[in-house]
Motif scaffolding. Structure first.
Motif, PDB file in Angstrom:
ATOM      1  N   SER A  48     -39.347-105.853-130.674  1.00  0.00           N
ATOM      2  CA  SER A  48     -38.270-106.614-131.273  1.00  0.00           C
ATOM      3  C   SER A  48     -37.035-105.746-131.342  1.00  0.00           C
ATOM      4  N   CYS A  49     -35.886-106.406-131.533  1.00  0.00           N
ATOM      5  CA  CYS A  49     -34.642-105.675-131.671  1.00  0.00           C
ATOM      6  C   CYS A  49     -33.661-106.528-132.460  1.00  0.00           C
ATOM      7  N   ILE A  50     -32.787-105.844-133.211  1.00  0.00           N
ATOM      8  CA  ILE A  50     -31.722-106.530-133.908  1.00  0.00           C
ATOM      9  C   ILE A  50     -30.415-105.862-133.510  1.00  0.00           C
ATOM     10  N   SER A  51     -29.450-106.672-133.117  1.00  0.00           N
ATOM     11  CA  SER A  51     -28.207-106.120-132.596  1.00  0.00           C
ATOM     12  C   SER A  51     -27.271-105.729-133.742  1.00  0.00           C
ATOM     13  N   SER A  52     -26.259-104.933-133.391  1.00  0.00           N
ATOM     14  CA  SER A  52     -25.296-104.499-134.395  1.00  0.00           C
ATOM     15  C   SER A  52     -24.165-105.494-134.568  1.00  0.00           C
ATOM     16  N   SER A  53     -23.820-106.190-133.500  1.00  0.00           N
ATOM     17  CA  SER A  53     -22.610-107.011-133.512  1.00  0.00           C
ATOM     18  C   SER A  53     -22.738-108.256-134.371  1.00  0.00           C
ATOM     19  N   ASP A  54     -23.697-109.086-134.037  1.00  0.00           N
ATOM     20  CA  ASP A  54     -23.835-110.346-134.768  1.00  0.00           C
ATOM     21  C   ASP A  54     -25.210-110.519-135.379  1.00  0.00           C
ATOM     22  N   GLY A  55     -26.010-109.469-135.348  1.00  0.00           N
ATOM     23  CA  GLY A  55     -27.339-109.551-135.933  1.00  0.00           C
ATOM     24  C   GLY A  55     -28.316-110.373-135.137  1.00  0.00           C
ATOM     25  N   SER A  56     -28.009-110.585-133.859  1.00  0.00           N
ATOM     26  CA  SER A  56     -28.950-111.324-133.013  1.00  0.00           C
ATOM     27  C   SER A  56     -30.283-110.591-132.961  1.00  0.00           C
ATOM     28  N   THR A  57     -31.342-111.371-132.884  1.00  0.00           N
ATOM     29  CA  THR A  57     -32.678-110.787-132.849  1.00  0.00           C
ATOM     30  C   THR A  57     -33.405-111.163-131.570  1.00  0.00           C
ATOM     31  N   TYR A  58     -34.277-110.296-131.149  1.00  0.00           N
ATOM     32  CA  TYR A  58     -35.021-110.471-129.919  1.00  0.00           C
ATOM     33  C   TYR A  58     -36.485-110.111-130.172  1.00  0.00           C
ATOM     34  N   TYR A  59     -37.368-110.858-129.521  1.00  0.00           N
ATOM     35  CA  TYR A  59     -38.793-110.640-129.706  1.00  0.00           C
ATOM     36  C   TYR A  59     -39.527-110.711-128.377  1.00  0.00           C
ATOM     37  N   ALA A  60     -40.551-109.902-128.263  1.00  0.00           N
ATOM     38  CA  ALA A  60     -41.462-110.045-127.135  1.00  0.00           C
ATOM     39  C   ALA A  60     -42.223-111.366-127.297  1.00  0.00           C
ATOM     40  N   GLU A  61     -42.579-111.972-126.183  1.00  0.00           N
ATOM     41  CA  GLU A  61     -43.296-113.253-126.233  1.00  0.00           C
ATOM     42  C   GLU A  61     -44.580-113.135-127.042  1.00  0.00           C
ATOM     43  N   SER A  62     -45.207-112.001-126.961  1.00  0.00           N
ATOM     44  CA  SER A  62     -46.501-111.817-127.610  1.00  0.00           C
ATOM     45  C   SER A  62     -46.421-111.811-129.136  1.00  0.00           C
ATOM     46  N   VAL A  63     -45.210-111.637-129.692  1.00  0.00           N
ATOM     47  CA  VAL A  63     -45.089-111.561-131.148  1.00  0.00           C
ATOM     48  C   VAL A  63     -44.199-112.664-131.725  1.00  0.00           C
ATOM     49  N   LYS A  64     -43.602-113.472-130.873  1.00  0.00           N
ATOM     50  CA  LYS A  64     -42.736-114.546-131.362  1.00  0.00           C
ATOM     51  C   LYS A  64     -43.486-115.460-132.317  1.00  0.00           C
ATOM     52  N   GLY A  65     -42.822-115.759-133.416  1.00  0.00           N
ATOM     53  CA  GLY A  65     -43.434-116.626-134.415  1.00  0.00           C
ATOM     54  C   GLY A  65     -44.302-115.881-135.407  1.00  0.00           C
ATOM     55  N   ARG A  66     -44.608-114.626-135.140  1.00  0.00           N
ATOM     56  CA  ARG A  66     -45.450-113.832-136.043  1.00  0.00           C
ATOM     57  C   ARG A  66     -44.683-112.663-136.662  1.00  0.00           C
ATOM     58  N   PHE A  67     -43.768-112.075-135.912  1.00  0.00           N
ATOM     59  CA  PHE A  67     -43.018-110.915-136.368  1.00  0.00           C
ATOM     60  C   PHE A  67     -41.573-111.329-136.664  1.00  0.00           C
TER      61      PHE A  67
END
Length: 121
Positions: A48-67
């Motif tokens: 996962s990752c959270i950006s600095s600019s707008d706080g966008s978040t990213y998740y690996a498919e394997s953890v989406k919905g859980r993390f």
């Protein structure tokens, strides 16, 4: 510049953990913060990752919905809430600092020391 990852442990399948990545020497909200994991014999992968600019978040498919990744700027800390844990989530988890939420390990400049997460079946 220092990143301190903590919060790992041993949990049963279906359990939860919250990892913390505390920063010292700099302000976290200026940077993207990624969580990676590495299981024995496998490559380190971005979870996962959270950006600095707008706080966008990213998740690996394997953890989406859980993390869920989040940032507390007042505490200069980024969290990774992990729910519905599975044995395949077992790994050493690392937080890392970068300018953007890249996928590759080479896109991050500073790394925490890692915290072990073990999910028993």
């Amino acid at each position: 510049v220092q990143l301190q990852a903590s919060g790992g442990g041993l949990v049963q399948t279906g359990g939860s953990l919250r990892l913390s990545c505390a920063a010292s020497g700099f302000t976290l909200d200026y940077y993207a913060i990624g969580w990676f994991r590495q299981a024995p014999g496998k490559e380190r992968e971005r979870v996962s990752c959270i950006s600095s600019s707008d706080g966008s978040t990213y998740y690996a498919e394997s953890v989406k919905g859980r993390f869920t990744i989040s940032r507390d700027n007042a505490k200069n800390t980024v969290y990774l809430q992990m729910n519905s844990l599975k044995p395949e989530d077992t790994a050493v988890y690392y937080c890392a600092l970068g300018w953007l939420c890249g996928v590759g390990v080479n896109e991050y400049d500073y790394w925490g020391q890692g915290t072990q997460v073990t999910v028993s079946s």
